[in-house]
Design an enzyme around this catalytic site. Sequence first.
Site, PDB file in Angstrom:
ATOM      1  N   ASP A  58       0.833  -1.201   0.000  1.00 27.19           N
ATOM      2  CA  ASP A  58       0.000   0.000   0.000  1.00 27.19           C
ATOM      3  C   ASP A  58       0.866   1.248   0.000  1.00 27.19           C
ATOM      4  O   ASP A  58       0.555   2.230  -0.666  1.00 27.19           O
ATOM      5  CB  ASP A  58      -0.872   0.042   1.261  1.00 27.19           C
ATOM      6  CG  ASP A  58      -2.015  -0.943   1.165  1.00 27.19           C
ATOM      7  OD1 ASP A  58      -2.037  -1.715   0.192  1.00 27.19           O
ATOM      8  OD2 ASP A  58      -2.874  -0.921   2.062  1.00 27.19           O
ATOM      9  N   LYS A  63      -8.513   3.732  11.655  1.00 24.80           N
ATOM     10  CA  LYS A  63      -8.784   3.404  10.264  1.00 24.80           C
ATOM     11  C   LYS A  63      -8.580   1.899  10.130  1.00 24.80           C
ATOM     12  O   LYS A  63      -7.449   1.412  10.106  1.00 24.80           O
ATOM     13  CB  LYS A  63      -7.840   4.175   9.340  1.00 24.80           C
ATOM     14  CG  LYS A  63      -8.162   3.993   7.868  1.00 24.80           C
ATOM     15  CD  LYS A  63      -7.406   5.029   7.045  1.00 24.80           C
ATOM     16  CE  LYS A  63      -7.757   4.973   5.577  1.00 24.80           C
ATOM     17  NZ  LYS A  63      -7.425   3.704   4.942  1.00 24.80           N
ATOM     18  N   LEU A  94     -10.230   8.966   1.081  1.00 22.01           N
ATOM     19  CA  LEU A  94      -9.762   9.959   2.040  1.00 22.01           C
ATOM     20  C   LEU A  94      -8.406  10.498   1.633  1.00 22.01           C
ATOM     21  O   LEU A  94      -7.562   9.750   1.156  1.00 22.01           O
ATOM     22  CB  LEU A  94      -9.621   9.331   3.435  1.00 22.01           C
ATOM     23  CG  LEU A  94     -10.883   9.007   4.209  1.00 22.01           C
ATOM     24  CD1 LEU A  94     -10.525   8.237   5.467  1.00 22.01           C
ATOM     25  CD2 LEU A  94     -11.626  10.277   4.564  1.00 22.01           C
ATOM     26  N   ASP A 132       0.678   4.195  -2.589  1.00 24.62           N
ATOM     27  CA  ASP A 132       0.387   5.571  -2.168  1.00 24.62           C
ATOM     28  C   ASP A 132       1.452   6.533  -2.671  1.00 24.62           C
ATOM     29  O   ASP A 132       1.147   7.662  -3.062  1.00 24.62           O
ATOM     30  CB  ASP A 132       0.306   5.667  -0.642  1.00 24.62           C
ATOM     31  CG  ASP A 132      -0.961   5.019  -0.114  1.00 24.62           C
ATOM     32  OD1 ASP A 132      -1.842   4.704  -0.938  1.00 24.62           O
ATOM     33  OD2 ASP A 132      -1.056   4.831   1.117  1.00 24.62           O
ATOM     34  N   CYS A 154      22.985 -31.480   9.141  1.00 22.95           N
ATOM     35  CA  CYS A 154      23.404 -30.192   9.672  1.00 22.95           C
ATOM     36  C   CYS A 154      24.387 -29.524   8.710  1.00 22.95           C
ATOM     37  O   CYS A 154      25.381 -30.142   8.322  1.00 22.95           O
ATOM     38  CB  CYS A 154      24.056 -30.378  11.038  1.00 22.95           C
ATOM     39  SG  CYS A 154      24.773 -28.858  11.680  1.00 22.95           S
TER      40      CYS A 154
HETATM   41  S1  IVH Z   1     -14.725   7.375   6.794  1.00 18.96           S
HETATM   42  C1  IVH Z   1     -15.439   9.878   3.218  1.00 18.96           C
HETATM   43  N1  IVH Z   1     -13.921   5.975   8.830  1.00 18.96           N
HETATM   44  O1  IVH Z   1     -10.786   4.092   4.727  1.00 18.96           O
HETATM   45  C2  IVH Z   1     -14.897   8.543   3.332  1.00 18.96           C
HETATM   46  N2  IVH Z   1     -13.260   5.278   6.661  1.00 18.96           N
HETATM   47  O2  IVH Z   1      -9.476   5.751   2.543  1.00 18.96           O
HETATM   48  C3  IVH Z   1     -15.581   7.821   4.435  1.00 18.96           C
HETATM   49  N3  IVH Z   1     -11.903   3.242   6.646  1.00 18.96           N
HETATM   50  O3  IVH Z   1     -12.920   3.577   2.024  1.00 18.96           O
HETATM   51  C4  IVH Z   1     -14.639   7.014   5.114  1.00 18.96           C
HETATM   52  N4  IVH Z   1     -11.901   2.924   8.816  1.00 18.96           N
HETATM   53  O4  IVH Z   1     -12.643   1.701   3.697  1.00 18.96           O
HETATM   54  C5  IVH Z   1     -13.892   6.105   7.502  1.00 18.96           C
HETATM   55  N5  IVH Z   1     -13.303   4.818  10.733  1.00 18.96           N
HETATM   56  C6  IVH Z   1     -13.287   4.950   9.406  1.00 18.96           C
HETATM   57  C7  IVH Z   1     -12.618   4.035   8.574  1.00 18.96           C
HETATM   58  C8  IVH Z   1     -12.617   4.246   7.197  1.00 18.96           C
HETATM   59  C9  IVH Z   1     -11.496   2.459   7.648  1.00 18.96           C
HETATM   60  C10 IVH Z   1     -11.567   3.041   5.225  1.00 18.96           C
HETATM   61  C11 IVH Z   1     -12.753   2.949   4.318  1.00 18.96           C
HETATM   62  C12 IVH Z   1     -12.565   4.009   3.295  1.00 18.96           C
HETATM   63  C13 IVH Z   1     -11.102   4.248   3.376  1.00 18.96           C
HETATM   64  C14 IVH Z   1     -10.784   5.657   2.936  1.00 18.96           C
END
Ligand code: IVH
Length: 687
Positions: free
Chosen positions: A35, A117, A85, A39, A411
Site C-alpha cells: 500500500d 482506520k 480519504l 500511495d 546439519c
Molecule cells: S470514513 C469519506 N472511517 O478508509 C470517506 N473510513 O481511505 C468515508 N476506513 O474507504 C470514510 N476505517 O474503507 C472512515 N473509521 C473509518 C474508517 C474508514 C477504515 C476506510 C474505508 C474508506 C477508506 C478511505
Amino acid sequence: MSTPELVQARLATLREQINLHNYHYYVLDAPLISDAAYDALLRELRELEAHHPELITSDSPTQRVGSVPASHFAKVQHSVPMLSLGNALDPAELRAWRERTLRLLGDVPIAYVVEPKIDGLAVTLHYHAGQLVLGATRGNGEVGEDVTANLRTVRSIPLALHPQPDQPDQIEVRGEVYMRLPDFAALNARLAAAGERIAANPRNAAAGSLRQKDPSITATRPLRFFAYQIAAQAGSIQPASQLDALHYLQRLGLPINREVQRFTDFEELIAYTEMWMARRETLDYEVDGLVIKVDDLRQQYELGVVGRDPRWAIALKFPAREAITRLLAITVNVGRTGVVTPNAVLEPVLLGGVTVSSATLHNADYIRNTGILIGDYVVVKRAGDVIPQVVAPVLERRTGTEHVFTFPTTCPSCGTPLERDPDGVAWRCPNLSNCPAQLVRRVEHFVSRGAMDIVGMGERQAELFVELGLVQDVADLFSLTAAHLDGVEGFAQKRTENLLSALDVARTRPLERLLIGLGIRYVGSTAAELLVQRYAHLDTLMQARADELQELDGIGPVVAESIVAFFAREDNRALIEKLRAAGVRFDSDHVREVRGDQLGGLTFVITGTLPTLSREQATALIQAHGGKVTGTVTKKTSYLVAGESAGSKLTKAQSLGIPVLDEAGLQAMLGAHIGIDRETNELEKSP
Ligand code: IVH
C-alpha cells in the site's frame, strides 16, 4: 529530452503503473506492491499534475474515485458516492488540513473525532423498514458490486435493525468489513493445511472472502464489521454530529468501534494520535491509520468534497508494516541449542523507516505451508519490535524461474542427520557436543553482555576462535594465552592484553551470570536470579532435584526438567569441572542482603536499557527491598520499570493500565538514593 517531455513521460509511466496496480488490487484482490508503495506513486502523480494542470488527462487515475469493478456480481449504483480519504503522513500535514478547515469555515470553533482506520474493505448496507435488503462493495466509488448474499453471512451485520422509536424507514450505513488477526492466522493455517492459497494479510483475506461466488464459503470465513457512517436516511431524526451518528448506529444494533475520541483542542488531538502508534500493536485487528473527522455534520456538509476526497475528513497514515520485495535466497542457521532455522535473504527494501534485507521464515513447515519459492516476490512484514518475517509469496509475479527450497536433512555445519524436535516443528542438530556452528553460538552467548560480558569478544571472534581450534568449549576461553593469540587476525599486543584482562574480570562474575552463560534451555536472567536466591553455589544447584526446583516461585516443571537434564549430561559436568579448574567463580555475591521492605508485596517487570543500572542490578535492588521481579507483564504486575528502547512490554503495560516507572522513579520509591557501587558492583546507599 526537454523538461516538459520528461514530465510527460513520467506522467505516462505513473498512470500506467497505477492502472496496473488498481487492476491487481481491486479486480484480482492480489496486489503486486505494498500500500505504501502504491500511495507513493499516487502522491507523485497528484503532485506532478498539480504543478502541470495542463497535462491532466480525463483518463488519469486521479480523475476517478476508485477502479473498475470486477464482473461476477451485479452492479450497484451508489446513491451517494463512496469517497476516499486524503492522506496526512505526519502532524505537520494534519495541522495544514486543520488550517484549511478553519479557513473554509471562517474561524469558528471546530470539534473533531478520531477513529481508527480499520484495514479492511468498505461496504455499504441498505436497510428498508429495518431489514437488510442490499449490501455492496465500494467498487470504483460510483458503482460497486452486489454482495448481499455474502454480507448476510457476516454475523456482526444485523439482518434486522433493533426497533427504535425513531426507526428510520430507510437507512444506508457504511462501514468496514475486516478480519481479526487471530482469526486470520487460523484461516491461513486451515487454507494451508488444505493446500489452498493463503492470504498475505487480513485485508486481502477479508476481500477475498467477501467476493466468493459461493456464499456458503463466505459463511466459513471469520469476517466482522464496524459501522462508521450514515450515508443516507429517510423518515427519522438526523443526528447532529459524527458521535451522535455512531451512538445512533449502535442503538440500531450495528457494531461500532469503541476507540473513538472527540477533541476541541487540536494539539491534544495530535498528542492522542502519537500515543496511537503504540496502541496499534495491542489491538487484535489491523489498523493502518487514524481517520480524523469534523464532528459537526452541518460543518461537514459546508466543507463538502473536493475531487474524490471529503474536505471534512483526513486519514493519518501509520508507517507501513508490509513491503514487497524479492526473496533472493534461503540460508539456514544453526542455533546454540541445535535448532536449524531458515532465513530469507531479501533484496533490501525500506519498511517502516528501516532497510530490511533479511527476515525469518520460521521453520520448514512454514515454507511449505506458505508455498514460498526462492526467487519469489514476497510480502515482508515487520510489526513493532518484532523481527521481520516473510508472510506470503506474490503469485501474480511468478515468472517460472523460481524454485523450491529443499530443507537440509543434515546439519550444514557438522553433517549430522537432523532430527525432528519432539515438542514442535523444529529440526535440530543432535550433535550437541561437537557441532562447530552450535559451539560458535554458545561461545557468542557465553561472552555476551547479559551473560559473562567478556569485552572484546563477539560473533566474529567466536567464529574465528572456533575455526582456529582455539576453543572447543566455552571453558577453553579461560586457557587462552598471549601465545595462542599471537598472529591471530585482529589480535595485536594491546588487543590481546585487553582480552586477557577481560577474561580475568569474567572469572569473578557472580553465579547468576555464569548460569545465563551456560545456555541451559529456558534459563535466562529471570530464572537465573531465582535460582541463585535459593542455591548460592553451583555445586548445590547441580544436586537439586526437579521437584525441589519447582518449589521456587517462577520455576515450572519444564524449566526444572531442563536444568536437571543439563547437569545430568556427562559433557556438561566435564565442562563445569573445566570451568572450576580455570578459576571461574561458582558462587553468588547476592547472599541476599535485605535492606528494607518498601517494595514488599509488589511485583516488577524491567524492560529496555536503564540509564545507570544493568537489568541484574535493578533486579537485585528491587529484591533487596522486598519486591519481586518477573519477566512478563500481566494484570498482577504492580509496576513496569522501563528504560530506553522499551518495546512490547511497555505497550502491554500501558494497555493494562499498569504504572510505568523510570530508573529515577524506582529509586524515588525506595525513599532514598540507593545505587550500585560501580567499583564493587555491590548495593550501596548514599547517606
Ligand atoms: S470514513 C469519506 N472511517 O478508509 C470517506 N473510513 O481511505 C468515508 N476506513 O474507504 C470514510 N476505517 O474503507 C472512515 N473509521 C473509518 C474508517 C474508514 C477504515 C476506510 C474505508 C474508506 C477508506 C478511505
